[in-house]
Every structure is written in structure tokens, then in C-alpha cells.
Motif scaffolding. Structure first.
Motif, short mmCIF file in Angstrom:
data_model
loop_
_atom_site.label_atom_id
_atom_site.label_comp_id
_atom_site.label_asym_id
_atom_site.label_seq_id
_atom_site.Cartn_x
_atom_site.Cartn_y
_atom_site.Cartn_z
N ASP A 17 5.06 13.35 5.11
CA ASP A 17 4.53 14.00 3.91
C ASP A 17 3.00 13.98 3.90
O ASP A 17 2.35 14.98 3.61
N ILE A 18 2.42 12.84 4.22
CA ILE A 18 0.96 12.71 4.24
C ILE A 18 0.36 13.62 5.30
O ILE A 18 -0.62 14.32 5.05
N LEU A 19 0.95 13.62 6.48
CA LEU A 19 0.40 14.41 7.58
C LEU A 19 0.54 15.91 7.35
O LEU A 19 -0.21 16.69 7.92
N ASP A 20 1.47 16.31 6.50
CA ASP A 20 1.65 17.72 6.17
C ASP A 20 0.65 18.21 5.12
O ASP A 20 0.52 19.42 4.92
N ILE A 65 -0.76 2.06 7.94
CA ILE A 65 -1.49 0.84 7.60
C ILE A 65 -2.04 0.93 6.17
O ILE A 65 -1.99 -0.05 5.43
N ILE A 66 -2.53 2.10 5.77
CA ILE A 66 -2.99 2.26 4.39
C ILE A 66 -1.82 2.04 3.43
O ILE A 66 -1.95 1.35 2.42
N LEU A 67 -0.67 2.61 3.73
CA LEU A 67 0.50 2.48 2.86
C LEU A 67 1.02 1.05 2.77
O LEU A 67 1.25 0.54 1.68
N MET A 73 -5.05 -6.58 6.03
CA MET A 73 -5.35 -5.56 5.02
C MET A 73 -4.23 -5.45 4.00
O MET A 73 -3.06 -5.40 4.38
N PRO A 74 -4.57 -5.39 2.72
CA PRO A 74 -3.52 -5.21 1.71
C PRO A 74 -2.94 -3.80 1.75
O PRO A 74 -3.57 -2.87 2.23
N ALA A 75 -1.74 -3.67 1.24
CA ALA A 75 -1.08 -2.37 1.15
C ALA A 75 -1.63 -1.58 -0.03
O ALA A 75 -1.90 -2.14 -1.08
N PHE A 76 -1.79 -0.27 0.15
CA PHE A 76 -2.25 0.61 -0.91
C PHE A 76 -1.20 1.65 -1.29
O PHE A 76 -1.48 2.58 -2.04
N GLY A 77 0.02 1.50 -0.77
CA GLY A 77 1.09 2.46 -1.02
C GLY A 77 1.48 2.58 -2.48
O GLY A 77 1.96 3.62 -2.91
N ASN A 82 0.14 10.05 -1.82
CA ASN A 82 0.12 10.65 -0.48
C ASN A 82 -1.10 11.56 -0.32
O ASN A 82 -1.75 11.56 0.73
N GLN A 83 -1.42 12.32 -1.36
CA GLN A 83 -2.58 13.22 -1.29
C GLN A 83 -3.87 12.42 -1.14
O GLN A 83 -4.76 12.80 -0.37
N GLU A 84 -3.99 11.32 -1.85
CA GLU A 84 -5.20 10.51 -1.74
C GLU A 84 -5.35 9.92 -0.34
O GLU A 84 -6.46 9.85 0.20
N ILE A 85 -4.25 9.53 0.27
CA ILE A 85 -4.31 9.02 1.65
C ILE A 85 -4.70 10.15 2.60
O ILE A 85 -5.52 9.95 3.50
#
Length: 95
Positions: A17-20, A65-67, A73-77, A82-85
Motif C-alpha cells: 500500500d505504501i509503495l503504491d 522499519i518505519i512501521l 528504532m521505535p515503531a511509527f506504524g 501509509n501516506q505519511e510514510i
């Protein structure tokens, strides 16, 4: 990319979803400044956290890794959409 990270990336539907999504550079710049720069430095070359450009990484690996975070590193999911990532990925690609 390590084997287990690759497996996780391949099975997490959020990654596709993020990559799309098309990232917005202006928003990615703002998000990087507020969410990432305190650890990774204003230019991404490290502060208390590592240089994000030190080793080439695929977008799916960075998104994962961001999710879900990593050893340091803490998770930001839960706090980033998804758009912000995707927007943060746009900032990384602009460097």
C-alpha cells in the motif's frame, strides 16, 4: 536486506500500500523534520541514530522499519499513516 526482514516485508500488506502511493515531498520534508531528524539528523546523516544513507536500502525495507521499528528504532506504524510514510520516502529520494 537480511532474510527475515525480507520475509516480513513480503508478507506485510501495508508495505505494498505504501509503495503504491505517490509521496508528497513538501509534507515529507515537514514530517522528516518533526518525526525523524532528532535521531537521524536534519540531513539524514545521523545524530543519536544512524545515518539513513549509510547503506543502500530498498523502499520496502525502509517502510517496514518505519512501521515496525528495529533494534534501536521505535515503531511509527501506529502514529504515521501509509501516506505519511510514503511522503517520508519522497524526502529520502530527494536527497
Amino acid at each position: 536486506m537480511g532474510f527475515w526482514l525480507w520475509v516480513a516485508c513480503m508478507h506485510d500488506p501495508r508495505i505494498k500500500d505504501i509503495l503504491d502511493l505517490k509521496g508528497d515531498l513538501d509534507n515529507g520534508t515537514d514530517l522528516y523534520a518533526t518525526e525523524c531528524s532528532s535521531c537521524h539528523g536534519s540531513d539524514g546523516h545521523g545524530a543519536t541514530g544512524p545515518d539513513i544513507f549509510r547503506e543502500p536500502a530498498e523502499d520496502k525495507e525502509i517502510a517496514y522499519i518505519i512501521l515496525d521499528g528495529s533494534e534501536r528504532m521505535p515503531a511509527f506504524g501506529e502514529s504515521l499513516s501509509n501516506q505519511e510514510i510514503a511522503d517520508i520516502l519522497a524526502w529520502i529520494h530527494s536527497r
